[in-house]
Design an enzyme around this catalytic site. Structure first.
Site, short mmCIF file in Angstrom:
data_model
loop_
_atom_site.label_atom_id
_atom_site.label_comp_id
_atom_site.label_asym_id
_atom_site.label_seq_id
_atom_site.Cartn_x
_atom_site.Cartn_y
_atom_site.Cartn_z
N ASP A 1 0.84 -1.19 0.00
CA ASP A 1 0.00 0.00 0.00
C ASP A 1 0.88 1.25 0.00
O ASP A 1 1.39 1.67 1.04
CB ASP A 1 -0.93 0.01 1.21
N LYS B 1 1.57 8.01 0.60
CA LYS B 1 1.94 8.03 2.01
C LYS B 1 3.28 8.73 2.20
O LYS B 1 4.10 8.79 1.28
CB LYS B 1 2.08 6.59 2.53
N GLU C 1 -8.07 2.71 0.85
CA GLU C 1 -8.36 1.71 -0.19
C GLU C 1 -8.89 0.41 0.36
O GLU C 1 -9.59 -0.32 -0.34
CB GLU C 1 -7.10 1.45 -1.03
N ARG D 1 -11.15 -0.32 2.61
CA ARG D 1 -12.61 -0.40 2.69
C ARG D 1 -13.24 -0.54 1.30
O ARG D 1 -14.34 -1.06 1.16
CB ARG D 1 -13.14 0.83 3.43
#
Length: 496
Positions: A269, A276, A348, A350
């Site tokens: 991720d 991030k 992302e 969910r």
């Protein structure tokens, strides 16, 4: 590694290390007193001098110098007798076993009498604690060849009651199965994301299915498009790695309805377009911990031959930026037909879970449980001591709470009140994928609840517990394998 149950007195057992549990607040028990007498009072001297305090997770090494048959004696702290639990046994074993290895022992014998707990459950807990405490991930170490040769090869759990041997052997067998699946999950999460892609995870599921004769289906991108999994495909759109939707079925319950386990499986991720910060981004290989836990739980259900039907659903993808990636402001249409406005591409999990939960409903399941490294907010709220739990069914939440206490993977409920749903209302879609910082754990779960229809549902947020930043008694630093034992205990106790 071989694990045995034998009868005998610990002072007569020839072994590299004898492990003797010691309580904190009382005189030595019958066995400890006997061993201490043979050693000339050394144990009590250590305790009186303060050189060893038998709190939970402590250990001390004594060289008996021929006074007992073992080459080493390791004292394992259990805390106060009144507070002893199965998890304290896990912790004692998880501390003592690597301590024995570090001292040079290749085998050890562990005293199992005197706990006052169910002998089968005690043997299981000690097995889990020992195996998980000894865990190391050395695959990418090129200078650890000598360490690889220093593994514990044999564990003996010792009882003086011959009538308990068969009962304890059952506990050991169960513990080996459950710990083995937890080790698998830890290995999966510890691997670099380049070596643990959605395709690789599908291969692991295939191996589990082949070994345990399970039904496996892996949906490819075109199949997802035909079904309308727009949320999962949206998250996958920026990655060169093809997404997989993994469906693994264990059918051991005849005509019983399925229990649906859904695991977030984001193999890396980056945050996508909402990139991030670079600090700790290397940790984002752990974003598939939920999927690993589900695979471990179904593997255990099959190995333990539980009288249940269980389906595991793993939406597997990377979340990457790129020219084809989904963007803030986009609207994705989910498998259920509901639409989600994208506020942040870093919310992302969910999204992929929304499609997986909708797919779970096609089974008309008895219950749905999802497990996901979903929100950093969960660590702010609970630290690393508990998994966040939310859900729609009180009985189901209570069952999960009890399973967590038994397994030593505790959950803590957070509210899912109507007011939180206002935070995910969208001006242009049915909902938006983040409600901001306030109540982040809850608003994420609120979105998920839109996709479970009428079925009893529990959501487990393991963002804080999937990885440990420091060594714990039976969880070395790194991937914890969280959820495998919790879900397994939940399944073992489940009654439809």
């Amino acid at each position: 590694m071989k694990i045995n149950v034998e009868t005998g007195k610990i002072e007569n057992v020839k072994t590299d290390a004898a492990i003797l549990p010691v309580f904190e607040d009382e005189k030595p028990g019958r066995i400890a007193e006997r061993v201490d007498k043979a050693l000339g009072g050394t144990i009590q001297k250590l305790i009186k001098r303060g050189d060893f305090k038998p709190k939970v997770g402590t250990a001390a090494l004594i060289y008996p110098e021929g006074k007992i048959a073992a080459e080493r004696l390791i004292l394992a702290g259990l805390g106060k007798r009144a507070d002893v639990t199965l998890d304290r046994l896990r912790q004692a074993a998880g501390k003592a076993a690597p301590y024995a290895r570090m001292s040079g022992a290749r085998n050890f014998a562990f005293v199992t009498d005197g706990f006052g707990l169910d002998p089968q459950e005690s043997a299981q807990a000690l097995t889990e604690g020992s195996v998980l405490g000894l865990y190391r991930f050395l695959k990418y170490k090129t200078d650890e060849e000598n360490d690889r040769k220093k593994e514990v090869e044999e564990i003996t759990f010792l009882t003086e009651a011959a009538s308990l041997v068969r009962t304890m052997q059952k506990g050991v067998s169960t513990g080996e199965v459950i710990a083995g699946a937890t080790v698998m999950a830890r290995d999966m999460v510890n691997h670099p994301s380049a070596d643990m892609t959605p395709t690789v995870i599908a291969g692991i599921a295939r191996d589990i299915a082949k070994k345990h004769k399970l039904r496996l289906q892996v949906l490819e991108k075109k199949q997802m498009q035909r079904l309308g999994m727009g949320a999962l495909l949206g998250v996958a759109s920026g990655s060169a790695q093809p997404p997989k939707f993994i469906i693994l079925e264990y059918r051991g319950g005849g005509k019983k309805p399925f229990i649906a386990l859904v695991g977030k499986t984001v193999t890396f991720d980056s945050g996508g377009i909402s990139l991030k910060p670079p600090e700790n981004m290397d940790r984002m290989k752990d974003d598939m911990s939920g999927g690993a836990a589900v695979l471990g739980a179904i593997r255990n259900a099959a190995a333990l031959r539980l009288p249940l039907n269980v389906v595991g659903l793993l939406p597997a993808t990377e979340n990457m930026p790129g020219g084809s990636a989904y963007k803030p402001g986009d609207v994705l249409t989910t498998l259920s037909g509901q639409t989600i406005e994208i506020i942040s591409t870093d919310a992302e999990g969910r999204l992929i879970l929304s499609d997986a939960l909708a797919y779970a409903c096609t089974y008309k399941p008895a219950v749905i449980v999802d497990i996901a490294t979903l929100t950093g907010s969960c660590r702010v709220a609970l630290g690393q001591e508990a998994t966040g739990m939310l859900g729609t069914d009180e009985k189901l939440k209570q069952k999960m709470r009890e399973a967590g206490e038994k397994a030593g993977e505790r959950v803590w409920e957070m509210p899912l009140w109507e007011g939180y749903y206002d935070l995910i209302k969208s001006d242009i879609a049915d909902m938006k994928n983040t409600g901001g910082r306030d109540g982040g754990v809850i608003t994420a779960a609120a979105l998920l609840s839109k996709f479970v229809q009428k079925y009893p549902w529990v959501h487990l947020d393991i963002a804080a517990t999937a990885w440990t930043d420091k060594d714990r008694p039976y969880t070395p630093k790194g991937a914890a394998g969280i959820g495998v034992r919790l879900l397994t205990q939940f399944l073992r106790d489940f009654k439809s």
